[in-house]
Design a protein around this motif. Structure first.
Motif, PDB file in Angstrom:
ATOM      1  N   GLU A  83      44.216  56.078  40.500  1.00 55.97           N
ATOM      2  CA  GLU A  83      43.341  54.964  40.633  1.00 55.97           C
ATOM      3  C   GLU A  83      42.706  55.468  42.182  1.00 55.97           C
ATOM      4  O   GLU A  83      43.564  55.870  42.947  1.00 55.97           O
ATOM      5  N   GLU A  84      41.593  54.736  42.370  1.00 60.49           N
ATOM      6  CA  GLU A  84      41.027  54.978  43.667  1.00 60.49           C
ATOM      7  C   GLU A  84      41.702  54.182  44.615  1.00 60.49           C
ATOM      8  O   GLU A  84      41.799  52.989  44.317  1.00 60.49           O
ATOM      9  N   LYS A  85      42.188  54.672  45.760  1.00 61.72           N
ATOM     10  CA  LYS A  85      42.909  53.755  46.608  1.00 61.72           C
ATOM     11  C   LYS A  85      42.170  53.291  47.761  1.00 61.72           C
ATOM     12  O   LYS A  85      41.720  54.109  48.779  1.00 61.72           O
ATOM     13  N   LYS A  86      41.350  52.006  47.809  1.00 63.10           N
ATOM     14  CA  LYS A  86      40.549  51.699  48.736  1.00 63.10           C
ATOM     15  C   LYS A  86      41.118  51.200  49.796  1.00 63.10           C
ATOM     16  O   LYS A  86      41.628  49.813  49.820  1.00 63.10           O
ATOM     17  N   VAL A  87      41.558  51.840  50.952  1.00 63.49           N
ATOM     18  CA  VAL A  87      42.266  51.274  51.877  1.00 63.49           C
ATOM     19  C   VAL A  87      41.456  50.549  52.957  1.00 63.49           C
ATOM     20  O   VAL A  87      40.302  50.975  53.116  1.00 63.49           O
ATOM     21  N   GLN A  88      41.850  49.488  53.269  1.00 67.63           N
ATOM     22  CA  GLN A  88      40.877  48.471  54.257  1.00 67.63           C
ATOM     23  C   GLN A  88      41.782  47.607  55.045  1.00 67.63           C
ATOM     24  O   GLN A  88      43.293  47.593  54.633  1.00 67.63           O
ATOM     25  N   GLN A  89      41.358  47.015  56.097  1.00 68.56           N
ATOM     26  CA  GLN A  89      42.220  46.419  57.067  1.00 68.56           C
ATOM     27  C   GLN A  89      42.408  44.724  56.217  1.00 68.56           C
ATOM     28  O   GLN A  89      41.527  44.069  55.592  1.00 68.56           O
ATOM     29  N   VAL A  90      43.776  44.545  56.168  1.00 64.33           N
ATOM     30  CA  VAL A  90      44.270  43.398  55.655  1.00 64.33           C
ATOM     31  C   VAL A  90      45.079  42.505  56.621  1.00 64.33           C
ATOM     32  O   VAL A  90      45.780  43.079  57.249  1.00 64.33           O
ATOM     33  N   ASN A  91      45.308  41.338  56.149  1.00 64.76           N
ATOM     34  CA  ASN A  91      46.080  40.343  57.233  1.00 64.76           C
ATOM     35  C   ASN A  91      47.347  40.155  56.348  1.00 64.76           C
ATOM     36  O   ASN A  91      47.257  39.635  55.236  1.00 64.76           O
ATOM     37  N   LEU A  92      48.642  40.524  56.915  1.00 64.62           N
ATOM     38  CA  LEU A  92      49.702  40.576  56.201  1.00 64.62           C
ATOM     39  C   LEU A  92      50.064  39.204  55.917  1.00 64.62           C
ATOM     40  O   LEU A  92      50.700  38.708  54.727  1.00 64.62           O
ATOM     41  N   GLU A  93      49.777  38.199  56.893  1.00 63.47           N
ATOM     42  CA  GLU A  93      50.355  36.805  56.464  1.00 63.47           C
ATOM     43  C   GLU A  93      49.505  36.146  55.608  1.00 63.47           C
ATOM     44  O   GLU A  93      49.992  35.432  54.497  1.00 63.47           O
ATOM     45  N   THR A  94      48.362  36.372  55.400  1.00 67.50           N
ATOM     46  CA  THR A  94      47.322  35.810  54.432  1.00 67.50           C
ATOM     47  C   THR A  94      47.649  36.368  53.331  1.00 67.50           C
ATOM     48  O   THR A  94      47.756  35.591  52.266  1.00 67.50           O
ATOM     49  N   ILE A  95      48.097  37.652  53.077  1.00 62.70           N
ATOM     50  CA  ILE A  95      48.332  38.064  51.619  1.00 62.70           C
ATOM     51  C   ILE A  95      49.641  37.631  51.203  1.00 62.70           C
ATOM     52  O   ILE A  95      49.904  37.056  49.996  1.00 62.70           O
TER      53      ILE A  95
END
Length: 244
Positions: free
Chosen positions: A94-106
């Motif tokens: 699968e296409e790995k769409k890396v983006q900036q994520v907030n760990l606490e939010t997830i």
């Protein structure tokens, strides 16, 4: 004359590490292919035998329900196997769409999915994402990491005391880490360390766990160049460390 060969050594080491990772992934895929092939043949054979028997007694209404239940169970098993196949195969294609994520939010989003279960068992969850709050990652992969680890903590919790989960991030020697600890029943690492991340292998003696979640988790982390470490003792809990 002096010539620095550091960059050539680093490139050589990187290539060696990548080759090792590819070999490990190939070995897992071969292992997985053998298991899936066996399971599919087994389910297909059972389905055919049941249909043959169903055909012989199709006029006997009193036995219809029994054979219908057999067919439903076999169909569900086959569907489950195919679902597992899809999960594993899509990890590396699968296409790995890396983006900036907030760990606490997830993490909080994942906790909401287990809200009722955690309340029912009086579980306490503490988190600290101060050292590393944001990271470039695949959002679906990060969510799966949290979901699998929370699910495992609930499933393998101790019945002698309330479940306690501690999650934190840290940066050590420029490595970005996620540490997930619980006070569950733990794992006998001397006997079961080799089975933690294997497909269709589980440390759960009850047989309720299918050994899929951690296999997928480890492959997702490794597909992005990371690693997973486990520390555990029986009746002392388990600690998973994700190296991003």
């Amino acid at each position: 004359m002096f010539t620095s060969i550091d960059r050539f050594v680093r490139r050589g080491n990187e290539l060696e590490n990548r080759a090792k990772l590819i070999q490990e992934q190939n070995d897992r895929l071969v292992h997985f292919a053998h298991i899936v092939s066996h399971n599919l043949r087994s389910h297909a054979s059972n389905l055919q035998l049941t249909l043959d028997a169903f055909n012989d007694i199709r006029d006997k209404d009193q036995q219809t329900d029994t054979f219908f239940n057999y067919l439903s169970e076999i169909s569900n098993n086959l569907s489950s196997t195919l679902e597992h196949l899809n999960q594993v195969v899509t990890i590396n294609i699968e296409e790995k769409k890396v983006q900036q994520v907030n760990l606490e939010t997830i993490f909080k989003e994942c906790l909401l999915e287990f809200k009722e279960e955690l309340l029912a068992i009086d579980a306490k969850v503490k988190s600290d994402f101060t050292d590393l709050s944001v990271i470039n990652y695949v959002p679906s992969f990060l969510k799966n990491i949290f979901i699998q680890l929370i699910s495992n903590s609930i499933k393998f919790r101790s019945r002698k005391e309330p479940l306690r989960i501690k999650v934190r991030t840290k940066v050590k020697n420029k490595r970005k880490l996620l540490v997930f600890k619980d006070n569950g029943v733990g794992i006998d690492m001397n006997k079961q360390a080799d089975y933690i991340f294997k497909m269709f292998e589980s440390t759960d003696a009850s047989g309720e766990s299918q050994g899929i979640g951690l296999f997928v988790l480890k492959n997702q982390v490794e597909s992005l160049g990371g690693d997973v470490m486990v520390k555990s003792k029986l009746n002392k809990g388990t600690s998973f460390t994700i190296k991003f």
